[in-house]
Write a protein that holds these residues in place. Structure first.
Motif, short mmCIF file in Angstrom:
data_model
loop_
_atom_site.label_atom_id
_atom_site.label_comp_id
_atom_site.label_asym_id
_atom_site.label_seq_id
_atom_site.Cartn_x
_atom_site.Cartn_y
_atom_site.Cartn_z
N GLU A 24 118.54 -5.16 33.61
CA GLU A 24 117.36 -5.55 32.90
C GLU A 24 116.34 -4.48 32.78
N HIS A 28 112.44 -3.64 30.99
CA HIS A 28 111.17 -4.00 30.51
C HIS A 28 110.77 -2.99 29.25
N TRP A 69 114.94 -8.20 45.74
CA TRP A 69 114.80 -7.17 44.86
C TRP A 69 115.56 -7.19 43.35
N GLN A 106 120.52 -3.16 39.71
CA GLN A 106 119.52 -3.81 39.22
C GLN A 106 118.19 -3.60 40.50
N ASN A 166 114.97 -1.95 40.09
CA ASN A 166 113.60 -2.53 40.36
C ASN A 166 112.75 -1.83 41.15
N ILE A 176 111.26 1.31 39.76
CA ILE A 176 110.08 0.68 38.88
C ILE A 176 108.73 0.47 39.85
N ASP A 197 108.95 0.58 30.57
CA ASP A 197 109.49 1.13 31.74
C ASP A 197 109.61 2.59 31.99
N VAL A 229 108.49 -6.49 42.01
CA VAL A 229 107.76 -5.42 41.54
C VAL A 229 106.41 -5.73 41.58
N GLU A 230 105.81 -6.97 40.88
CA GLU A 230 104.49 -7.18 40.77
C GLU A 230 103.93 -7.45 42.24
N SER A 264 114.76 -9.51 41.64
CA SER A 264 113.65 -10.31 40.68
C SER A 264 112.82 -9.34 40.34
N ARG A 265 112.33 -9.26 39.00
CA ARG A 265 111.36 -8.44 38.68
C ARG A 265 109.90 -8.84 39.28
N GLU A 266 109.69 -10.00 39.81
CA GLU A 266 108.71 -10.62 40.09
C GLU A 266 108.28 -9.74 41.55
#
Length: 338
Positions: A146, A148, A5, A63, A67, A70, A151, A11-12, A7-9
């Motif tokens: 971080e 984006h 979690w 972070q 995430n 998000i 957001d 979220v996708e 990693s922003r990836e």
């Protein structure tokens, strides 16, 4: 390997997972929840070394929390775009923070505890934005995640339809007394923890569940309801978890092999009284769920503590049988009161 979690990836990936669930089960499920207790992986994995990855790093914890929020907003957006029938919400374990006194320092410490443990998910989920005080604290201490582009709009435009609340215990807070350890503001301090800014306080009048190590404070459920009524648009909400775990319940078994758990009946009864009061005073609560139907397995202590209305016989055939509380609770449901 990519950071989970952090990693922003993810979220996708989570959004894709949610969209797949909507597609497969949208004809059956009318109430959806994006996350249950999303702060637990944050605290257990990145602050207190209880779950993987078992690190203590407040910046990474922030972070992960960000995430997750998000991802929740992104799933809600996908649900709304799909125009499916139903509602979507989130379940938060809300722990009211009570200051030791009315002194300014104690109240500020309790307010910070509330910001970190409750409002970090509650505000963006219901109001569509983070509290300014929380943003200032995170930035001041070099903990900013971080972010984006877009957001803030995503969070603002995708708030929840309803709220689930898991309530077990209060949090008692006092101002930090030992200030011998200097906190470096403005840059990420690796030793930083929530406890760097506040201390826990033992309320002299507290009653404890000694098996779980938690304070029993029924009025907390009322305070949560009034807070939601006054500060969170009186959003529809329900108690998604409430209950007590007790060790060695076989001590209370009678000749008919029923467990006489009067302590659980008293626990539920007193919480329902306060819940009734908060509803009477206008809080928009629509339900109460008990943790849990039957004795269940725990990540931390297996079957050490029993929470169920139904006993699970682990020694022989794993048969489920009602405890005294189950029979009492059945009558409460039947009569819509007691």
């Amino acid at each position: 390997e990519k950071g989970g979690w952090e990693s922003r990836e993810v979220v996708e990936a989570y959004t894709y997972y949610a969209e797949t669930a909507f597609m497969l089960f949208g004809d059956l499920v009318k109430r959806w929840v994006t996350f249950n207790e999303p702060i637990v992986p944050v605290e257990a994995g990145y602050l207190y070394k209880q779950h993987y990855p078992c690190v203590t790093d407040m910046k990474r914890a922030v972070q992960v929390a960000y995430n997750t929020m998000i991802a929740s907003a992104s799933a809600i957006k996908s649900f709304r775009v799909s125009k499916r029938e139903g509602e979507i919400g989130i379940i938060l374990n809300l722990t009211p923070s009570y200051p030791r006194s009315e002194e300014k320092a104690d109240k500020e410490a309790a307010d910070l505890a509330d910001l970190l443990s409750n409002r970090s998910f509650l505000d963006p989920s219901v109001k569509g934005s983070y509290p300014d005080k929380l943003i200032d604290f995170i930035k001041y201490n070099g903990l900013a995640p971080e972010v984006h582009q877009g957001d803030s709009e995503l969070i603002k435009e995708n708030t929840v339809d309803f709220l689930g609340v898991n309530y077990y215990q209060p949090r008692r807070i006092k101002a930090k007394e030992d200030r011998s350890e200097k906190i470096t503001h403005g840059s990420c301090n690796e030793s930083l923890m929530p406890e760097s800014f506040m201390d826990n306080y033992i309320w002299p009048e507290r009653r404890m569940n000694p098996y779980r190590g938690w304070e029993i404070y029924e009025k907390g459920i009322y305070d949560i309801g009034i807070n939601i009524r006054d500060n969170y648009h009186n959003i529809p909400w329900f108690v998604s978890e409430n209950g007590m775990g007790v060790q060695d319940e076989e001590r209370f078994i009678d000749e008919s092999l029923m467990i006489n758990d009067d302590y659980r009946i008293d626990f539920i009864k007193e919480h329902l009284k306060w819940l009734h009061k908060t509803i009477e005073e206008g809080s928009n609560c629509f339900g109460y769920h008990l943790w849990t139907f039957m004795d269940n397995w725990s990540w931390c202590n297996a079957y050490k503590n029993r929470y169920g209305l139904y006993r699970v016989n682990l020694k022989d055939d794993f048969k489920r049988s009602p405890k005294k509380s189950a029979l009492w609770y059945r009558e409460v449901i039947k009569n819509n009161g007691f």
